[in-house]
Design a protein around this motif. Structure first.
Motif, PDB file in Angstrom:
ATOM      1  N   ARG A 164      39.907  46.526  38.373  1.00  0.00           N
ATOM      2  CA  ARG A 164      39.644  45.699  40.012  1.00  0.00           C
ATOM      3  C   ARG A 164      39.848  44.053  40.112  1.00  0.00           C
ATOM      4  O   ARG A 164      40.725  43.676  40.780  1.00  0.00           O
TER       5      ARG A 164
ATOM      6  N   TRP B 120      36.453  46.672  49.146  1.00  0.00           N
ATOM      7  CA  TRP B 120      35.746  47.266  47.501  1.00  0.00           C
ATOM      8  C   TRP B 120      34.973  48.289  47.135  1.00  0.00           C
ATOM      9  O   TRP B 120      34.134  48.286  46.653  1.00  0.00           O
TER      10      TRP B 120
ATOM     11  N   CYS C 280      42.999  42.768  38.668  1.00  0.00           N
ATOM     12  CA  CYS C 280      44.188  43.547  38.952  1.00  0.00           C
ATOM     13  C   CYS C 280      43.894  42.368  40.772  1.00  0.00           C
ATOM     14  O   CYS C 280      45.420  41.192  40.860  1.00  0.00           O
ATOM     15  N   CYS C 281      42.963  41.649  41.052  1.00  0.00           N
ATOM     16  CA  CYS C 281      42.841  40.570  41.379  1.00  0.00           C
ATOM     17  C   CYS C 281      43.096  39.651  41.243  1.00  0.00           C
ATOM     18  O   CYS C 281      43.691  38.639  41.544  1.00  0.00           O
TER      19      CYS C 281
ATOM     20  N   CYS D 217      44.339  43.004  50.739  1.00  0.00           N
ATOM     21  CA  CYS D 217      44.745  44.670  50.250  1.00  0.00           C
ATOM     22  C   CYS D 217      44.790  45.840  51.187  1.00  0.00           C
ATOM     23  O   CYS D 217      44.138  46.205  51.228  1.00  0.00           O
TER      24      CYS D 217
ATOM     25  N   CYS E  78      44.976  48.957  50.110  1.00  0.00           N
ATOM     26  CA  CYS E  78      44.703  49.844  49.023  1.00  0.00           C
ATOM     27  C   CYS E  78      42.808  49.221  49.061  1.00  0.00           C
ATOM     28  O   CYS E  78      42.229  50.587  48.464  1.00  0.00           O
ATOM     29  N   CYS E  79      42.457  47.714  49.317  1.00  0.00           N
ATOM     30  CA  CYS E  79      41.158  48.058  48.969  1.00  0.00           C
ATOM     31  C   CYS E  79      40.622  47.402  50.230  1.00  0.00           C
ATOM     32  O   CYS E  79      39.635  46.632  50.308  1.00  0.00           O
TER      33      CYS E  79
HETATM   34  S1  SF4 Z   1      42.533  43.249  46.908  1.00  0.00           S
HETATM   35 FE1  SF4 Z   1      42.642  45.372  45.626  1.00  0.00          FE
HETATM   36  S2  SF4 Z   1      45.053  45.542  45.015  1.00  0.00           S
HETATM   37 FE2  SF4 Z   1      44.769  43.610  46.012  1.00  0.00          FE
HETATM   38  S3  SF4 Z   1      44.575  42.183  44.559  1.00  0.00           S
HETATM   39 FE3  SF4 Z   1      42.645  43.053  44.555  1.00  0.00          FE
HETATM   40  S4  SF4 Z   1      42.740  44.560  43.495  1.00  0.00           S
HETATM   41 FE4  SF4 Z   1      44.370  44.791  43.389  1.00  0.00          FE
END
Ligand code: SF4
Length: 240
Positions: A105, A209, A108-109, A191, A193-194
Motif C-alpha cells: 500500500r 486504509w 502504491c502511495c 483514492c 478504492c482506499c
Molecule cells: S490511497 Fe490507495 S490507490 Fe491511492 S495511492 Fe495510496 S494505496 Fe494507491
C-alpha cells in the motif's frame, strides 16, 4: 469564527509574502480544500492550486475540481504519476496491490502520490496544507508553520485550529463547492478504492486504509515524514 478566518488569511498572506512564486497549495479536494480554495480566491491571493490525480480518484473529486475552476475562474494544476512507474508496479503486483500488505500500500502511495508531489514541489520553498489539529492524534501537536528537517521547505497550516463545525459553517455560509462524498459520510477523501464512509464515533481518518490495524499506518505519508523520507526511503504521507 471571524477571528479564525482572519488568522487563516493572515497566515496565507504571510506565506505568499515570504515565498512568492515558491509557494503552492497541493489540494486534496476534501472539505478543508474547499475552505482553502475559497480563502485563496476570495482574497485574491496568487497561490497556485494543484492536486494529484493518482488514477484511482472518485468521480466526485473530478467534479469538485471542475466546480472550483468554474466558480473561481482558475485552472487547477493536475499532477499525474509517472506512467512507467505505475505500469511496472501493476505488472509486478497487480491492480489492487494495496490490499495485499501495508508495504505494498505504501509503495502504491509512493508511486501514485509521493513521487509526483516531489516533482511538483521541485523549486518550491513552501506549501500550504489543510491539516487540522483535531483530525487525529498524530496531528494534535502540529504547529502553524513547520520546517522540513532535511530540506528546509516550510509547511503552513492555516486551518490548524479549525473544528469540523467551523469548516462546515464556512462552506455553507459562503456556498463553497465541495466534494459530494461528504454528504455520504465520507470525511477524509482520497483514492476511491482506499476511502470509505465512517460511522458515528470513529476517528476522522478511520475511513482511510481501514483494513490496516496498525494505527501508525493510517497516515498517508505526504505529511508525517520528512521530504527525504518521502523522496527516498519511502513511506506514505498526508492529506492528499
Ligand atoms: S490511497 Fe490507495 S490507490 Fe491511492 S495511492 Fe495510496 S494505496 Fe494507491
Amino acid at each position: 469564527m471571524e477571528a479564525k478566518i482572519q488568522q487563516a488569511v493572515a497566515l496565507l498572506k504571510q506565506a505568499l509574502e515570504t515565498h512568492g512564486d515558491g509557494l503552492v497549495y497541493p489540494c486534496s479536494m476534501g472539505i478543508e480544500g474547499s475552505v482553502m480554495v475559497d480563502l485563496i480566491c476570495r482574497h485574491g491571493l496568487d497561490i497556485p492550486v494543484m492536486t494529484l490525480d493518482t488514477g484511482r480518484l472518485p468521480q466526485a473529486t473530478y467534479d469538485v475540481i471542475a466546480a472550483f475552476e468554474k466558480r473561481y475562474g482558475i485552472r487547477v494544476a493536475v499532477i499525474f504519476p509517472d506512467c512507467q512507474e505505475v505500469e511496472a508496479m501493476v505488472r509486478e503486483h497487480g491492480v489492487n496491490l494495496f490490499r495485499q500488505s501495508v508495504a505494498l500500500r505504501k509503495q502504491c502511495c509512493e508511486i501514485r502520490k509521493v513521487h509526483p508531489l516531489m516533482r511538483a514541489l521541485k523549486g518550491k520553498t513552501a506549501w500550504i496544507t489543510g491539516r487540522r489539529r483535531e483530525q487525529s492524534k498524530g496531528r494534535a501537536g502540529l504547529q502553524a508553520i513547520e520546517t522540513d528537517p532535511v530540506y528546509g521547505l516550510k509547511k503552513y497550516n492555516p486551518l490548524l485550529e479549525w473544528s469540523m463545525d467551523d469548516v462546515w459553517e464556512y462552506v455553507k455560509t459562503h456556498d463553497v463547492p465541495y466534494n459530494r462524498l461528504h454528504d455520504a459520510h465520507y470525511l477524509s477523501i482520497g483514492c476511491e478504492c482506499c476511502t470509505r464512509a465512517i460511522t458515528v464515533g470513529e476517528d476522522e481518518r478511520a475511513g482511510r486504509w481501514w483494513w490496516e490495524n496498525d494505527e501508525g499506518a493510517a497516515e498517508c505519508g505526504l505529511h508525517v515524514m520528512s521530504l527525504k523520507e518521502i523522496s527516498g526511503e519511502l513511506e506514505d504521507g498526508e492529506g492528499i
